[in-house]
Design an enzyme around this catalytic site. Structure first.
Site, PDB file in Angstrom:
ATOM      1  N   ASP A 178      42.703  32.699  33.431  1.00  0.00           N
ATOM      2  CA  ASP A 178      43.289  31.550  33.585  1.00  0.00           C
ATOM      3  C   ASP A 178      44.742  31.861  33.806  1.00  0.00           C
ATOM      4  OD1 ASP A 178      44.180  34.456  31.365  1.00  0.00           O
ATOM      5  OD2 ASP A 178      46.240  32.440  31.114  1.00  0.00           O
ATOM      6  N   GLY A 318      46.041  38.338  32.238  1.00  0.00           N
ATOM      7  CA  GLY A 318      45.297  36.967  32.212  1.00  0.00           C
ATOM      8  C   GLY A 318      44.622  36.950  33.912  1.00  0.00           C
ATOM      9  N   GLU A 319      44.756  35.434  34.678  1.00  0.00           N
ATOM     10  CA  GLU A 319      44.594  35.782  36.200  1.00  0.00           C
ATOM     11  C   GLU A 319      42.883  36.071  36.056  1.00  0.00           C
ATOM     12  OE1 GLU A 319      46.955  36.863  38.802  1.00  0.00           O
ATOM     13  OE2 GLU A 319      48.821  36.810  38.197  1.00  0.00           O
ATOM     14  N   ALA A 320      41.783  36.766  35.349  1.00  0.00           N
ATOM     15  CA  ALA A 320      41.080  36.925  35.033  1.00  0.00           C
ATOM     16  C   ALA A 320      40.985  37.979  35.995  1.00  0.00           C
ATOM     17  CB  ALA A 320      40.035  36.789  36.265  1.00  0.00           C
ATOM     18  N   THR A 321      41.681  38.986  35.671  1.00  0.00           N
ATOM     19  CA  THR A 321      42.729  40.650  36.440  1.00  0.00           C
ATOM     20  C   THR A 321      41.486  41.890  35.073  1.00  0.00           C
ATOM     21  OG1 THR A 321      44.621  40.743  35.092  1.00  0.00           O
ATOM     22  CG2 THR A 321      44.373  40.074  37.416  1.00  0.00           C
TER      23      THR A 321
END
Lengths: 357, 357
Positions: A178, A318-321
């Site tokens: 996200d 976040g950010e799929a990290t």
């Protein structure tokens, strides 16, 4: 239609799981000594319905803004969401770097970024960007009104499913992420409503609020809970969620329908997964949890979903990290499952013989 | 000589660490939001004395047998150590698979494997194998006599250091591992002696003993503790350790002297690291801990060394496999450190402006 509920989730594949477990028990190591790496291979087999595979993998990040940021619930201005779109595409964001490093395609889906940005695409160096039509739809301030109308909610669900359908058909693992300044407020409200928590037990620091800003964030969530007072998961995501959260629900549902394993990132994605599991409990079987976030509400979600994440590294970006940080464990589990010798094949004695001391 | 104590360990490089931390704080993410991945970059910089690097990495596994297995302390026969040597070299062992998968060279050092094996080398498909001359030296049953004489102990330390000196000079991370049926008994005895634990608090299942065999293992350690009653770490490793454990001490010391980061595997390697830190506390700064093993004694060592491992996956295999599972986290930390955009470079607004709500 397939992209909206009712979804048709596949059964747990008991046969593929049993085959994978049987193979694990013949490999040249004490049974169980690879711990979660053994379980991962078996779980992937069960989800995918065949030999476990971690690749091809794709990372899909849904981005949107939240009018609730007007109440000062975030340490960063809302313009950051837009600025990060360019950063993703140019390859400078954390997710871009990890995707490049791991050989995973990064797809960014703008489902509601409010501020203008330069969608310059440098030939896929960083990420592939798509602006979904739902991005232009209205969104409300969850403190005082429903964030999404029924129509917008449906369109956001479909935007998520469409992105999964646009992936290469042989994709085996989908990492969901996200981006959206203000979305830990939305996720906290979803978590509190679905788990019956007080706002202060669901709200955390997000990008780094503390003191008065944290108190404001808690009050905003308190107002939202008073306004909604409903436990229906569709209604909850509509009322206090956001477009990227609805898109995450739709994307995960579609991926699980297609027997892709969903590798869940952190707090935001987990809140969406909690909602999805409340919509249909069978969805839980398709999810693997990457990381125990530092966000307060996340532990409650993990507990409610009886999820034991692979990592616990204090991440909260976040950010799929976090999913990207965990992907190499799936890779390792699959490499071991496929590549190790068996006791019989390697002529290694298995267990002490009877009669040994 | 450099391969024996007193070792000359480098200072913590405060300047390299500060430079790395300053860079982390300019990258396009909330400060601290990458959690342990930020700390890893800073710690690597501090250890290596420059920009953090996870590669080139090398995995070095020391293998030896233990006469103490005659008391039935292991679920597997001692012949497994020898059989695994062939399995390593042929590429079928877990460590071989992970090294191949990760592009890490695997070096197996026989410092005392008791049974014959086929040292067939298939051109490095699995591992490079070296039989150190110390392998032929005598070893005692730690229950009733010292495992290693002073001379053999010295030679085993030097065997470990020599292997580090044989690595490419630009190696930045060394993953240390062990192979040796019976060596959790030795590691438990070391742990109990150095930390003042009762045998039952240091002894675990190892490769999978339970019931009567576990009770025997505890009694063996109890006898060893009664016999030794000494807290000097050199004496402890000599008396109740083994050649591979002494070699691990020597290898880690040499790697740290050379500013290579030591990525510590599980219980056996950690017991060796505990001994090394007791010999010279400055060695602690060069160590990164990969995994919290399922072995009982491991938690006590980690606590004594104030180590917070990167993973907690229920692994208990050894062979550097937990270190190999953790290496991608070092890779990710370094990729992010090097590859991410800065707030200024990406024109992303950092923090809310003064005057915002």
């Amino acid at each position: 239609m397939a992209s909206s509920p009712p979804w048709v989730f596949p059964e747990h594949d008991a046969r593929a799981a049993a085959t994978a477990r049987a193979r694990q028990d013949t490999l040249t190591k004490p049974r169980g000594s690879l711990g979660a790496l053994e379980d991962l291979a078996v779980e992937l087999a069960s989800i995918q319905g065949g030999p476990p595979a971690s690749r091809p993998a794709a990372a899909v990040v849904f981005a949107a803004d939240h009018p609730v940021t007007r109440h000062g619930v975030s340490a960063y201005p809302a313009e950051v969401t837009a600025a990060m779109m360019t950063n993703f595409v140019r390859g400078g964001a954390a997710a871009s770097v990890l995707c490049r490093h791991l050989g995973v395609e990064l797809r960014i889906v703008d489902v509601g970024v409010a501020h203008p940005y330069n969608p310059i695409d440098l030939g896929g160096a960083g990420a592939r960007l798509r602006r979904d039509p739902v991005a232009g739809d209205p969104i409300g301030d969850l403190r005082v009104e429903d964030a999404l109308s029924e129509a917008v909610y449906e369109r956001a669900l479909r935007a998520g499913a469409a992105e999964i359908d646009a992936l290469p058909g042989d994709t085996r693992v989908v990492l969901l992420g996200d981006m959206g300044i203000g979305n830990t407020t939305a996720a906290a409200a979803i978590t509190a409503l679905l788990l019956g928590l007080a706002p202060e037990d669901a709200v955390g620091a997000g990008t780094g609020v503390e003191g008065a800003a944290l108190a404001r964030k808690i009050e905003v969530v308190r107002d939202a809970l008073r306004r909604v007072q409903d436990g229906d998961p569709h209604r909850v995501v509509r009322a206090v969620g956001g477009k990227e959260i609805a898109a995450l629900v739709g994307a995960a549902a579609r991926a699980i329908e297609r027997r892709m394993a969903v590798l869940v990132d952190g707090f935001i994605v987990s809140a969406a997964m909690l909602a999805l599991v409340r919509m249909d409990a069978r969805a839980r079987r398709g999810m693997l949890f990457a990381h125990r976030s530092a966000e307060r509400g996340h532990a409650r979600i993990l507990s409610a979903l009886t999820a034991r994440p692979l990592l616990d590294l204090g991440m909260r970006l976040g950010e799929a990290t976090a999913a990207l940080a965990a992907l190499p464990l799936l890779d390792a589990a699959c490499a071991l499952h496929t590549g190790m010798a068996t006791f019989a094949g390697a002529s290694v004695p298995d267990r002490a013989q009877p009669g040994r001391p």
